[in-house]
Design a protein around this motif. Structure first.
Motif, PDB file in Angstrom:
ATOM      1  N   ARG A   1      43.011  45.786  74.688  1.00  0.00           N
ATOM      2  CA  ARG A   1      42.111  44.900  75.424  1.00  0.00           C
ATOM      3  C   ARG A   1      40.793  45.615  75.729  1.00  0.00           C
ATOM      4  NH1 ARG A   1      44.392  42.173  80.737  1.00  0.00           N
ATOM      5  NH2 ARG A   1      44.479  44.338  81.457  1.00  0.00           N
ATOM      6  N   LEU A   2      40.903  46.845  76.235  1.00  0.00           N
ATOM      7  CA  LEU A   2      39.702  47.643  76.501  1.00  0.00           C
ATOM      8  C   LEU A   2      38.894  47.827  75.220  1.00  0.00           C
ATOM      9  CD1 LEU A   2      37.935  49.659  78.169  1.00  0.00           C
ATOM     10  CD2 LEU A   2      39.520  51.449  77.405  1.00  0.00           C
ATOM     11  N   GLY A   3      39.573  48.211  74.150  1.00  0.00           N
ATOM     12  CA  GLY A   3      38.880  48.477  72.893  1.00  0.00           C
ATOM     13  C   GLY A   3      38.136  47.276  72.351  1.00  0.00           C
ATOM     14  N   LEU A   4      38.784  46.111  72.345  1.00  0.00           N
ATOM     15  CA  LEU A   4      38.145  44.902  71.818  1.00  0.00           C
ATOM     16  C   LEU A   4      36.990  44.450  72.712  1.00  0.00           C
ATOM     17  CD1 LEU A   4      41.251  42.851  70.586  1.00  0.00           C
ATOM     18  CD2 LEU A   4      39.621  44.147  69.203  1.00  0.00           C
TER      19      LEU A   4
ATOM     20  N   GLN B   1      36.315  36.860  78.474  1.00  0.00           N
ATOM     21  CA  GLN B   1      37.366  36.280  79.307  1.00  0.00           C
ATOM     22  C   GLN B   1      38.614  35.996  78.479  1.00  0.00           C
ATOM     23  OE1 GLN B   1      37.288  36.050  82.593  1.00  0.00           O
ATOM     24  NE2 GLN B   1      39.394  35.282  82.580  1.00  0.00           N
ATOM     25  N   ALA B   2      38.409  35.511  77.256  1.00  0.00           N
ATOM     26  CA  ALA B   2      39.548  35.233  76.374  1.00  0.00           C
ATOM     27  C   ALA B   2      40.306  36.518  76.040  1.00  0.00           C
ATOM     28  CB  ALA B   2      39.059  34.562  75.092  1.00  0.00           C
ATOM     29  N   LEU B   3      39.568  37.584  75.771  1.00  0.00           N
ATOM     30  CA  LEU B   3      40.211  38.867  75.476  1.00  0.00           C
ATOM     31  C   LEU B   3      40.970  39.378  76.696  1.00  0.00           C
ATOM     32  CD1 LEU B   3      37.340  40.632  73.479  1.00  0.00           C
ATOM     33  CD2 LEU B   3      39.431  39.646  72.542  1.00  0.00           C
ATOM     34  N   GLU B   4      40.386  39.189  77.878  1.00  0.00           N
ATOM     35  CA  GLU B   4      41.024  39.616  79.125  1.00  0.00           C
ATOM     36  C   GLU B   4      42.364  38.904  79.322  1.00  0.00           C
ATOM     37  OE1 GLU B   4      41.363  41.809  82.579  1.00  0.00           O
ATOM     38  OE2 GLU B   4      39.620  41.926  81.247  1.00  0.00           O
ATOM     39  N   GLU B   5      42.404  37.631  78.970  1.00  0.00           N
ATOM     40  CA  GLU B   5      43.606  36.824  79.200  1.00  0.00           C
ATOM     41  C   GLU B   5      44.679  37.033  78.131  1.00  0.00           C
ATOM     42  OE1 GLU B   5      42.124  32.861  79.389  1.00  0.00           O
ATOM     43  OE2 GLU B   5      41.171  33.128  81.359  1.00  0.00           O
ATOM     44  N   LYS B   6      44.251  37.261  76.889  1.00  0.00           N
ATOM     45  CA  LYS B   6      45.188  37.271  75.768  1.00  0.00           C
ATOM     46  C   LYS B   6      45.699  38.657  75.369  1.00  0.00           C
ATOM     47  CE  LYS B   6      45.026  32.792  74.996  1.00  0.00           C
ATOM     48  NZ  LYS B   6      46.229  31.940  75.086  1.00  0.00           N
ATOM     49  N   PHE B   7      44.995  39.710  75.783  1.00  0.00           N
ATOM     50  CA  PHE B   7      45.413  41.060  75.405  1.00  0.00           C
ATOM     51  C   PHE B   7      45.673  41.897  76.652  1.00  0.00           C
ATOM     52  CE2 PHE B   7      43.001  39.558  71.736  1.00  0.00           C
ATOM     53  CZ  PHE B   7      43.833  39.919  70.683  1.00  0.00           C
TER      54      PHE B   7
END
Length: 314
Positions: A234-237, A223-229
């Motif tokens: 974003r997909l890669g991480l 969720q954090a990656l979804e919001e911050k990137f």
């Protein structure tokens, strides 16, 4: 299915693969059957033999076929078959390193790049294997894999895939890594650099500790990656995090409602390694066995080949 297949369970007790070494293996006998099947365009026989042998045994069959007939088995399959079945049996004939190089090239070919397939291969292969795949890629396609990856990607995502391609485990402190990643999530937009550096250079045990403790502090990492990137990074991480936490679940998710190349791209290389785990994850995820799902989506000889690789209901 060939009844002798079941004897192979005794030879490979404990394996997590579905395709096991065929007992009483006689490549000369297989070649004679294959030669006759190619002449008659007998897909049933070709499927029975090639899905009931390991990749190493298929390489022996291909070499023996060439010695006896002075012809290339792959060329023979192309003449006798067509469509999805032809593609699947040709993929089964490829040595593992060649197959992954082929998948990488295919993911970059054409108008759009298949970023997720790039990530899947680069994350699930070891650094040593990726170096071997790079050498095979250069031999097959006369191009440098790293240069091709850079040419097909951009920005932080390009840095991520190159870091994965050249990954080597580097020791790091769990707490220090947690602090580095946590700090990037405090602002409005996260910095990708620390995520790339850490997620591509630590072993899985270390990264699972980091991600578990980071979730205690920050909540769900996904969720954090979804919001911050945003975008490809974003997909890669997110793919990286999912593969680190549970690669079988990630691969099972890829099998749901996907195109045939992705399905075969997972089933073929994992058939001798951990397809039983992926099957179990798929059943838990969807409530349906992979064996049943294949029967709803495919038909004919292609279906029979896929079922032979999958092997059974769960």
């Amino acid at each position: 299915m060939d009844p002798e297949y079941f004897q192979s369970y005794n030879m490979c007790w404990g394996t997590l693969g579905t395709v096991r070494p065929f007992p009483n293996f006689h490549p000369d006998r297989d070649v004679m059957e294959i030669q006759a099947a190619l002449e008659k365009k007998d897909a049933v026989t070709l499927v029975r033999i090639l899905t009931n042998r390991t990749n190493a045994q298929r390489q022996v069959i291909a070499d023996t076929y060439e010695e006896i007939t002075q012809k290339d088995l792959a060329v023979g399959l192309k003449k006798a078959l067509s469509g999805e079945l032809e593609n699947l049996l040709l993929e089964l004939l490829m040595p593992p390193l060649q197959y992954e190089a082929y998948r990488l090239q295919k993911a970059m070919a054409g108008l759009g790049t298949d970023e997720e397939t790039l990530m899947e291969i680069l994350r699930t292969q070891s650094g040593e294997k990726l170096r071997e795949i790079s050498a095979v890629y250069k031999q097959l396609f006369k191009n440098d894999l790293e240069k091709d990856l850079k040419g097909e990607t951009s920005g932080d995502f390009a840095k991520l895939v190159v870091a994965l391609l050249n990954k080597e485990d580097v020791a790091g402190g769990v707490q220090r890594d947690i602090q580095s990643l946590s700090a990037t999530l405090n602002g409005k937009k996260a910095e990708a650099g620390p995520w790339i550096d850490i997620l591509t250079s630590r072993d899985s045990d270390h990264l699972n500790k980091v991600l578990d403790r980071l979730e205690l502090e920050k909540g769900q990492v996904d969720q954090a990656l979804e919001e911050k990137f945003s975008g490809d990074i974003r997909l890669g991480l997110k793919v990286l995090v999912q593969c680190i936490k549970n690669p079988e679940v990630y691969l099972a998710k890829r099998l749901v409602n996907v195109k045939t190349p992705i399905l075969q791209g997972i089933m073929v290389p994992h058939a001798e390694e951990d397809l039983l785990n992926i099957r179990a994850a798929y059943l838990k995820l969807t409530g349906t066995s992979l064996y049943t799902a294949l029967q709803k989506q495919y038909k004919g000889d292609h279906l029979q080949a896929l079922l032979a690789i999958c092997r059974s209901e769960d």
